[in-house]
Design a protein around this motif. Sequence first.
Motif, mmCIF file in Angstrom:
data_model
loop_
_atom_site.group_PDB
_atom_site.id
_atom_site.type_symbol
_atom_site.label_atom_id
_atom_site.label_comp_id
_atom_site.label_asym_id
_atom_site.label_seq_id
_atom_site.Cartn_x
_atom_site.Cartn_y
_atom_site.Cartn_z
ATOM 1 N N ASP A 63 93.470 2.297 -11.205
ATOM 2 C CA ASP A 63 94.036 1.214 -12.023
ATOM 3 C C ASP A 63 94.921 0.260 -11.221
ATOM 4 N N ARG A 64 94.893 0.373 -9.919
ATOM 5 C CA ARG A 64 95.716 -0.494 -9.063
ATOM 6 C C ARG A 64 94.821 -1.350 -8.174
ATOM 7 N N SER A 65 95.416 -2.418 -7.657
ATOM 8 C CA SER A 65 94.654 -3.274 -6.750
ATOM 9 C C SER A 65 95.495 -3.599 -5.522
ATOM 10 N N LEU A 66 94.815 -4.074 -4.498
ATOM 11 C CA LEU A 66 95.453 -4.358 -3.217
ATOM 12 C C LEU A 66 96.433 -5.516 -3.356
ATOM 13 N N ASP A 67 97.625 -5.348 -2.804
ATOM 14 C CA ASP A 67 98.685 -6.345 -2.905
ATOM 15 C C ASP A 67 99.402 -6.438 -1.567
ATOM 16 N N ARG A 68 99.715 -7.662 -1.165
ATOM 17 C CA ARG A 68 100.510 -7.838 0.048
ATOM 18 C C ARG A 68 101.989 -7.807 -0.321
ATOM 19 N N ILE A 69 102.780 -7.068 0.409
ATOM 20 C CA ILE A 69 104.216 -6.936 0.142
ATOM 21 C C ILE A 69 104.896 -8.276 0.354
ATOM 22 N N GLU A 70 104.667 -8.863 1.510
ATOM 23 C CA GLU A 70 105.190 -10.203 1.818
ATOM 24 C C GLU A 70 104.050 -11.181 1.560
ATOM 25 N N THR A 71 104.209 -12.045 0.554
ATOM 26 C CA THR A 71 103.096 -12.897 0.123
ATOM 27 C C THR A 71 102.636 -13.893 1.187
ATOM 28 N N ASP A 72 103.466 -14.174 2.170
ATOM 29 C CA ASP A 72 103.045 -15.070 3.255
ATOM 30 C C ASP A 72 102.531 -14.289 4.463
ATOM 31 N N GLY A 73 102.538 -12.967 4.363
ATOM 32 C CA GLY A 73 102.094 -12.123 5.470
ATOM 33 C C GLY A 73 100.607 -11.825 5.407
ATOM 34 N N ASN A 74 100.097 -11.259 6.467
ATOM 35 C CA ASN A 74 98.674 -10.940 6.586
ATOM 36 C C ASN A 74 98.340 -9.596 5.941
ATOM 37 N N TYR A 75 97.041 -9.341 5.807
ATOM 38 C CA TYR A 75 96.578 -8.047 5.331
ATOM 39 C C TYR A 75 96.628 -7.074 6.501
ATOM 40 N N SER A 76 97.492 -6.093 6.406
ATOM 41 C CA SER A 76 97.608 -5.063 7.432
ATOM 42 C C SER A 76 98.259 -3.840 6.798
ATOM 43 N N PRO A 77 98.126 -2.672 7.422
ATOM 44 C CA PRO A 77 98.691 -1.452 6.824
ATOM 45 C C PRO A 77 100.191 -1.555 6.517
ATOM 46 N N ASN A 91 104.903 -10.401 -7.926
ATOM 47 C CA ASN A 91 104.891 -10.628 -6.480
ATOM 48 C C ASN A 91 104.059 -11.866 -6.140
ATOM 49 N N GLN A 92 104.307 -12.951 -6.869
ATOM 50 C CA GLN A 92 103.581 -14.194 -6.608
ATOM 51 C C GLN A 92 104.539 -15.248 -6.074
ATOM 52 N N ARG A 93 104.004 -16.140 -5.262
ATOM 53 C CA ARG A 93 104.828 -17.204 -4.663
ATOM 54 C C ARG A 93 105.451 -18.111 -5.708
ATOM 55 N N ARG A 94 104.765 -18.346 -6.817
ATOM 56 C CA ARG A 94 105.243 -19.313 -7.808
ATOM 57 C C ARG A 94 106.368 -18.774 -8.690
ATOM 58 N N ASN A 95 106.682 -17.488 -8.581
ATOM 59 C CA ASN A 95 107.716 -16.895 -9.428
ATOM 60 C C ASN A 95 109.096 -17.461 -9.148
ATOM 61 N N HIS A 96 109.877 -17.549 -10.197
ATOM 62 C CA HIS A 96 111.277 -17.982 -10.106
ATOM 63 C C HIS A 96 112.103 -16.716 -9.874
ATOM 64 N N ARG A 97 112.635 -16.564 -8.677
ATOM 65 C CA ARG A 97 113.434 -15.377 -8.352
ATOM 66 C C ARG A 97 114.913 -15.696 -8.545
ATOM 67 N N ILE A 98 115.629 -14.731 -9.111
ATOM 68 C CA ILE A 98 117.041 -14.940 -9.421
ATOM 69 C C ILE A 98 117.860 -13.833 -8.764
ATOM 70 N N LEU A 99 118.862 -14.242 -7.987
ATOM 71 C CA LEU A 99 119.798 -13.310 -7.369
ATOM 72 C C LEU A 99 121.026 -13.241 -8.262
ATOM 73 N N PHE A 100 121.332 -12.046 -8.758
ATOM 74 C CA PHE A 100 122.484 -11.857 -9.643
ATOM 75 C C PHE A 100 123.058 -10.469 -9.404
ATOM 76 N N ASN A 101 124.343 -10.390 -9.212
ATOM 77 C CA ASN A 101 125.032 -9.112 -8.965
ATOM 78 C C ASN A 101 124.389 -8.326 -7.826
ATOM 79 N N GLY A 102 123.978 -9.028 -6.776
ATOM 80 C CA GLY A 102 123.408 -8.379 -5.600
ATOM 81 C C GLY A 102 121.969 -7.922 -5.750
ATOM 82 N N ARG A 103 121.319 -8.254 -6.853
ATOM 83 C CA ARG A 103 119.926 -7.867 -7.076
ATOM 84 C C ARG A 103 119.075 -9.103 -7.273
#
Length: 184
Positions: A63-77, A91-103
């Motif tokens: 039920d899972r699919s291949l995903d790159r941890i760093e979205t600008d990085g290459n496919y590698s182990p 884990n998409q580039r278009r997401n709005h990421r919010i830093l709050f209370n260190g998270r």
Amino acid sequence: MSKLEKKLKLAHKNMIDRCYNDKNASFKHYGGRGITVCEKWLDKETGRYEFIGWALDNGFEMDRSLDRIETDGNYSPDNCKWSTISEQLNNQRRNHRILFNGRTQTLTQWANELGIKPSTLHRRIVKYKMELEKALTPVIRQWKHGTRQGYEFHKCKCNECKEANNKRHRDRRAAIKRLNSEDK
């Protein structure tokens, strides 16, 4: 060939196709941006087997699919993992990421944590221009016994809440009956 083997072969083929086939609909998001596949997985002779071995050793599930941890990085182990659909959506580039209370989390992740709709949190931040601390603080509403909120939303089953709910329904039925009799 088992379903597992088919899924892994397809994942390997699609990964290479996205990066090297300019006719692939997703090429512009992968190969067109310079994303490549490591030599170990690209090798014509052993690449597929190296990939399948890595997959089985690194959390592959049907039920899972291949995903790159760093979205600008290459496919590698060291930059790939197996993710659920919701993990991939976060884990998409278009997401709005919010830093709050260190998270740092996506807007959707913060909204889920607060128990509100993502659109509500988006409005708080964008439309109402709330400060993050206020926008990301849950609103705790007080409620009273004998109210609709107490009975329906907080599931209070005390006599006061039950009776108030029954009275509301009796009043509503009486109003509908009155309206129907006026129409005749």
